[in-house]
Scaffold this active site. Structure first.
Site, PDB file in Angstrom:
ATOM      1  N   SER A 145       5.497  35.065 -54.167  1.00  0.00           N
ATOM      2  CA  SER A 145       4.808  35.972 -52.813  1.00  0.00           C
ATOM      3  C   SER A 145       5.625  36.936 -52.372  1.00  0.00           C
ATOM      4  O   SER A 145       7.022  36.859 -52.055  1.00  0.00           O
ATOM      5  CB  SER A 145       4.734  34.684 -51.520  1.00  0.00           C
ATOM      6  OG  SER A 145       4.250  35.240 -50.477  1.00  0.00           O
ATOM      7  N   GLU A 147       6.096  37.897 -49.241  1.00  0.00           N
ATOM      8  CA  GLU A 147       6.294  37.055 -48.011  1.00  0.00           C
ATOM      9  C   GLU A 147       7.796  36.894 -48.393  1.00  0.00           C
ATOM     10  O   GLU A 147       8.577  37.098 -47.254  1.00  0.00           O
ATOM     11  CB  GLU A 147       5.792  35.793 -47.615  1.00  0.00           C
ATOM     12  CG  GLU A 147       6.301  35.375 -46.457  1.00  0.00           C
ATOM     13  CD  GLU A 147       5.852  35.993 -45.083  1.00  0.00           C
ATOM     14  OE1 GLU A 147       4.807  36.851 -45.065  1.00  0.00           O
ATOM     15  OE2 GLU A 147       6.566  35.634 -43.838  1.00  0.00           O
ATOM     16  N   TYR A 168       8.127  29.340 -44.942  1.00  0.00           N
ATOM     17  CA  TYR A 168       7.202  29.733 -45.854  1.00  0.00           C
ATOM     18  C   TYR A 168       8.081  30.609 -47.101  1.00  0.00           C
ATOM     19  O   TYR A 168       8.189  30.169 -48.166  1.00  0.00           O
ATOM     20  CB  TYR A 168       5.715  30.055 -45.847  1.00  0.00           C
ATOM     21  CG  TYR A 168       5.088  30.518 -46.885  1.00  0.00           C
ATOM     22  CD1 TYR A 168       4.390  29.601 -47.653  1.00  0.00           C
ATOM     23  CD2 TYR A 168       5.075  32.111 -47.176  1.00  0.00           C
ATOM     24  CE1 TYR A 168       3.588  30.293 -48.552  1.00  0.00           C
ATOM     25  CE2 TYR A 168       4.203  32.351 -48.204  1.00  0.00           C
ATOM     26  CZ  TYR A 168       3.656  31.465 -48.881  1.00  0.00           C
ATOM     27  OH  TYR A 168       2.718  31.861 -50.019  1.00  0.00           O
TER      28      TYR A 168
HETATM   29  P1  NAP Z   1      -4.849  28.196 -50.675  1.00  0.00           P
HETATM   30  O1  NAP Z   1      -6.206  28.685 -50.710  1.00  0.00           O
HETATM   31  O2  NAP Z   1      -4.137  27.786 -49.475  1.00  0.00           O
HETATM   32  O3  NAP Z   1      -4.672  27.077 -51.643  1.00  0.00           O
HETATM   33  C1  NAP Z   1      -3.568  26.194 -51.883  1.00  0.00           C
HETATM   34  C2  NAP Z   1      -3.965  25.025 -52.638  1.00  0.00           C
HETATM   35  O4  NAP Z   1      -2.775  24.086 -52.878  1.00  0.00           O
HETATM   36  C3  NAP Z   1      -5.099  24.083 -51.925  1.00  0.00           C
HETATM   37  O5  NAP Z   1      -5.925  23.723 -52.738  1.00  0.00           O
HETATM   38  C4  NAP Z   1      -4.410  22.792 -51.450  1.00  0.00           C
HETATM   39  O6  NAP Z   1      -4.998  21.812 -51.171  1.00  0.00           O
HETATM   40  C5  NAP Z   1      -3.294  22.669 -52.543  1.00  0.00           C
HETATM   41  N1  NAP Z   1      -2.142  21.949 -51.842  1.00  0.00           N
HETATM   42  C6  NAP Z   1      -1.523  22.198 -50.880  1.00  0.00           C
HETATM   43  N2  NAP Z   1      -0.520  21.230 -50.723  1.00  0.00           N
HETATM   44  C7  NAP Z   1      -0.569  20.600 -51.930  1.00  0.00           C
HETATM   45  C8  NAP Z   1       0.177  19.342 -52.166  1.00  0.00           C
HETATM   46  N3  NAP Z   1       1.377  18.843 -51.730  1.00  0.00           N
HETATM   47  N4  NAP Z   1      -0.104  18.695 -53.475  1.00  0.00           N
HETATM   48  C9  NAP Z   1      -1.251  19.369 -53.956  1.00  0.00           C
HETATM   49  N5  NAP Z   1      -1.848  20.461 -53.754  1.00  0.00           N
HETATM   50  C10 NAP Z   1      -1.626  21.295 -52.806  1.00  0.00           C
HETATM   51  O7  NAP Z   1      -3.880  29.415 -51.186  1.00  0.00           O
HETATM   52  P2  NAP Z   1      -4.076  30.490 -52.130  1.00  0.00           P
HETATM   53  O8  NAP Z   1      -4.386  31.697 -51.077  1.00  0.00           O
HETATM   54  O9  NAP Z   1      -5.143  30.127 -53.345  1.00  0.00           O
HETATM   55  O10 NAP Z   1      -3.009  30.990 -52.878  1.00  0.00           O
HETATM   56  C11 NAP Z   1      -2.666  30.398 -54.159  1.00  0.00           C
HETATM   57  C12 NAP Z   1      -0.789  30.216 -54.314  1.00  0.00           C
HETATM   58  O11 NAP Z   1      -0.501  31.580 -54.205  1.00  0.00           O
HETATM   59  C13 NAP Z   1      -0.104  29.497 -53.186  1.00  0.00           C
HETATM   60  O12 NAP Z   1       1.055  28.967 -53.666  1.00  0.00           O
HETATM   61  C14 NAP Z   1       0.155  30.745 -52.023  1.00  0.00           C
HETATM   62  O13 NAP Z   1       1.313  30.336 -51.519  1.00  0.00           O
HETATM   63  C15 NAP Z   1       0.379  31.734 -53.112  1.00  0.00           C
HETATM   64  N6  NAP Z   1       0.321  33.170 -52.691  1.00  0.00           N
HETATM   65  C16 NAP Z   1      -0.951  33.329 -52.097  1.00  0.00           C
HETATM   66  C17 NAP Z   1      -1.070  34.889 -51.626  1.00  0.00           C
HETATM   67  C18 NAP Z   1      -2.452  35.251 -51.048  1.00  0.00           C
HETATM   68  O14 NAP Z   1      -2.165  36.330 -50.406  1.00  0.00           O
HETATM   69  N7  NAP Z   1      -3.415  34.284 -51.023  1.00  0.00           N
HETATM   70  C19 NAP Z   1      -0.194  35.600 -51.844  1.00  0.00           C
HETATM   71  C20 NAP Z   1       1.105  35.434 -52.567  1.00  0.00           C
HETATM   72  C21 NAP Z   1       1.174  34.089 -53.018  1.00  0.00           C
HETATM   73  P3  NAP Z   1      -5.771  21.303 -49.925  1.00  0.00           P
HETATM   74  O15 NAP Z   1      -7.262  22.030 -49.938  1.00  0.00           O
HETATM   75  O16 NAP Z   1      -5.856  19.739 -49.950  1.00  0.00           O
HETATM   76  O17 NAP Z   1      -4.802  21.694 -48.726  1.00  0.00           O
HETATM   77  O1  F7E Z   2      -1.291  37.121 -41.591  1.00  0.00           O
HETATM   78  C1  F7E Z   2      -1.042  38.873 -38.377  1.00  0.00           C
HETATM   79  C2  F7E Z   2       0.096  37.999 -38.783  1.00  0.00           C
HETATM   80  O2  F7E Z   2      -1.766  34.799 -41.926  1.00  0.00           O
HETATM   81  C3  F7E Z   2      -1.271  38.402 -41.998  1.00  0.00           C
HETATM   82  C4  F7E Z   2      -0.454  34.096 -47.041  1.00  0.00           C
HETATM   83  O3  F7E Z   2      -1.525  34.187 -48.148  1.00  0.00           O
HETATM   84  O4  F7E Z   2       0.013  36.505 -47.688  1.00  0.00           O
HETATM   85  C5  F7E Z   2      -0.337  35.505 -46.627  1.00  0.00           C
HETATM   86  O5  F7E Z   2       0.471  35.266 -45.463  1.00  0.00           O
HETATM   87  C6  F7E Z   2      -0.664  39.330 -40.608  1.00  0.00           C
HETATM   88  C7  F7E Z   2       0.519  38.605 -40.040  1.00  0.00           C
HETATM   89  O6  F7E Z   2      -1.221  36.298 -43.877  1.00  0.00           O
HETATM   90  C8  F7E Z   2      -3.213  36.978 -36.514  1.00  0.00           C
HETATM   91  O7  F7E Z   2       1.172  37.952 -37.777  1.00  0.00           O
HETATM   92  C9  F7E Z   2      -2.387  38.817 -36.292  1.00  0.00           C
HETATM   93  O8  F7E Z   2       1.402  39.593 -39.733  1.00  0.00           O
HETATM   94  O9  F7E Z   2      -3.443  36.522 -42.863  1.00  0.00           O
HETATM   95  P1  F7E Z   2      -2.222  36.131 -42.490  1.00  0.00           P
HETATM   96  P2  F7E Z   2       0.349  36.437 -44.351  1.00  0.00           P
HETATM   97  O10 F7E Z   2       1.222  35.784 -43.076  1.00  0.00           O
HETATM   98  O11 F7E Z   2       0.819  37.642 -44.607  1.00  0.00           O
HETATM   99  C10 F7E Z   2       1.277  36.045 -48.318  1.00  0.00           C
HETATM  100  C11 F7E Z   2       1.592  37.157 -49.223  1.00  0.00           C
HETATM  101  C12 F7E Z   2       1.286  34.531 -48.571  1.00  0.00           C
HETATM  102  O12 F7E Z   2       2.052  34.452 -49.753  1.00  0.00           O
HETATM  103  C13 F7E Z   2       0.880  33.675 -47.644  1.00  0.00           C
HETATM  104  O13 F7E Z   2       0.547  32.569 -48.748  1.00  0.00           O
HETATM  105  O14 F7E Z   2      -1.713  39.237 -39.422  1.00  0.00           O
HETATM  106  N1  F7E Z   2      -1.904  38.371 -37.533  1.00  0.00           N
HETATM  107  N2  F7E Z   2      -3.210  37.991 -35.670  1.00  0.00           N
HETATM  108  C14 F7E Z   2      -2.638  37.120 -37.488  1.00  0.00           C
HETATM  109  N3  F7E Z   2      -2.460  36.244 -38.476  1.00  0.00           N
HETATM  110  C15 F7E Z   2      -3.348  35.079 -38.604  1.00  0.00           C
HETATM  111  N4  F7E Z   2      -3.100  34.041 -39.476  1.00  0.00           N
HETATM  112  N5  F7E Z   2      -4.223  34.877 -37.376  1.00  0.00           N
HETATM  113  C16 F7E Z   2      -4.274  35.675 -36.396  1.00  0.00           C
HETATM  114  O15 F7E Z   2      -4.875  35.349 -35.440  1.00  0.00           O
END
Ligand code: NAP
Ligand code: F7E
Length: 375
Positions: A145, A147, A168
């Site tokens: 990620s 992050e 995270y």
């Molecule tokens: P998501 O919607 O939160 O999906 C995560 C999945 O992981 C859910 O199905 C969850 O199941 C499952 N999970 C969580 N804990 C688990 C455990 N202990 N054992 C088995 N399964 C588990 O995330 P996403 O947005 O699809 O992202 C996919 C991956 O890419 C994640 O690893 C995330 O950290 C990474 N990532 C995401 C982003 C983004 O912007 N979306 C960016 C960079 C990296 P439950 O439904 O049961 O909770």
């Molecule tokens: O926050 C700000 C918050 O929670 C984005 C995950 O998919 O991307 C994701 O992480 C920004 C942050 O995503 C609210 O402070 C303001 O600056 O949508 P987010 P994230 O933290 O960037 C990375 C790449 C991953 O890998 C992660 O799995 O938005 N923000 N107000 C807020 N964020 C949330 N959630 N809620 C608010 O009310």
């Protein structure tokens, strides 16, 4: 949901997806099935089924059941349970493993740092170690990620130092290095996709983009009066999740494992996202958004901006959907859902283009503005 064809021609490969019930897992499953992969997905037990994003893939169940011939089925397992991981790998004998499961919410990782590290860092270690011990020749994809970059100045690429700011980010950085270590030390085909934020109508409802688009739809349909957010100044590189899963697959089709940054090369503030969403229906966001400290984080990542030149050059991958299109896709989808739930839509309004739902949203917005004037 997408229409999935029952006709299936196997390409000879089996993919295992952990986190298949999540946003990315559901898109990746559809993508791999369309390429002829047999797809097996790991889900964990929850007290109430949490498979809404993949329920439409159950169509294969009537014909095949849970048999080796089936194009798609799910298995119970958990990233914190090595035995379940080994059993799944033993049964599935995958050609490709996509490890997408994780505790993916940055803010929540401050509340539950221990389980975040357990699932997100030790989880991948458990999979990699099982692959090594079982002498499987499968390819491994690790969902790394942006992050991980934390406070490193933008733009960020594969060479940028990583200074994570959250449990995270730290958990993902540990998994990133473990993936590289298993590649270098043991010769595993293990690849990191360093994905910047990617969103869609299937995004979890407590990530900021979906919170905004769903919040707007709730305001328009009279279910809420305001939207509460935290830090509006953070900048993110937001892309469309449906396109990002192809990049994951492309990474595993290369001769050698490597690490790749995936993003749009554009960064916008949270404020710009809110503004764009409310502007689409002619509302002024300032009339509806309140800022609450409880949505701010103990430490913030100020700016993420992908330099994904390597992915363009090596994988031939480029995003098609940019910021404004993404906001529109999400606003239209949430409006459609909210209007359907509140009875604003007729049965034959269900398969219309996005503009149709945006226009309906504008009509509802007019009513809200009139009501506010009268008060
Ligand atoms: P998501 O919607 O939160 O999906 C995560 C999945 O992981 C859910 O199905 C969850 O199941 C499952 N999970 C969580 N804990 C688990 C455990 N202990 N054992 C088995 N399964 C588990 O995330 P996403 O947005 O699809 O992202 C996919 C991956 O890419 C994640 O690893 C995330 O950290 C990474 N990532 C995401 C982003 C983004 O912007 N979306 C960016 C960079 C990296 P439950 O439904 O049961 O909770
Ligand atoms: O926050 C700000 C918050 O929670 C984005 C995950 O998919 O991307 C994701 O992480 C920004 C942050 O995503 C609210 O402070 C303001 O600056 O949508 P987010 P994230 O933290 O960037 C990375 C790449 C991953 O890998 C992660 O799995 O938005 N923000 N107000 C807020 N964020 C949330 N959630 N809620 C608010 O009310």
């Amino acid at each position: 949901m997408e229409t999935i064809q029952k006709d299936f021609e196997w390409n000879g490969k089996v993919a295992l997806i952990t986190g298949i019930g999540g946003q990315d897992g559901s898109y990746l499953a559809e993508f791999l099935l369309s390429k002829g992969y047999k797809v097996r997905g790991m889900i964990r037990r929850s007290s109430y089924p949490n498979t809404k994003r993949i329920d439409h893939l159950d169509i294969y169940d009537d014909v095949y059941g849970k048999t080796p011939e089936s194009p798609f089925y799910l298995l119970y397992g958990d990233l914190s349970d090595s035995t379940s991981i080994r059993n799944i790998l033993e049964e599935v004998q995958p050609d490709e493993v996509y490890n997408l499961a994780s505790q993916s919410h940055v803010s929540v990782s401050f509340n539950s740092p221990e389980s975040t590290l357990n699932f997100n860092a030790i989880g991948p270690l458990r999979i990699l170690e099982a692959i090594r011990n079982m002498k499987l020749s499968c390819k491994y994809y690790q969902a790394s990620s942006s992050e991980m970059y934390g406070i490193s100045p933008p733009p960020q690429n594969e060479e940028t130092p990583m200074i994570p700011q959250s449990p995270y980010g730290i958990s993902k950085l540990a998994a990133f290095h473990l993936t590289r270590m298993y590649r270098n030390a043991y010769g595993l085909y293990a690849t990191n996709g360093i994905l910047f934020n990617h969103e869609s109508p299937r995004r979890g409802v407590n990530f900021v983009t979906r919170k905004i688009t769903r919040g707007l739809a709730y305001i328009l349909t009279g279910r809420k009066e305001k939207l509460s957010l935290g830090n509006l100044d953070a900048k993110r590189d937001w892309g469309y999740a449906k396109e990002y899963v192809e990049a994951m697959w492309l990474m595993l089709q290369q001769d050698k494992p490597d690490d790749y940054v995936i993003g749009t090369k554009e960064s916008h503030t949270v404020k710009e996202f809110v503004e764009e969403a409310f502007n689409l229906v002619n509302l002024n966001w300032k009339d509806f958004v309140e800022i609450l400290d409880r949505y701010k984080r103990p430490a913030e990542v100020p700016t993420l901006l992908a330099d994904s030149s390597k992915a363009e050059r090596v994988l031939g991958w480029k995003p098609k959907t940019k910021f404004k299109d993404l906001v529109k896709i999400m606003v239209a989808a949430d409006l459609k859902e909210a209007m359907q739930e509140t009875g604003y839509l007729h049965v034959n309004d269900m398969n219309m283009p996005d503009d149709f739902y945006i226009e309906k949203g504008k009509e509802l917005a007019k009513g809200i503005k009139l009501k506010r004037k009268r008060i």
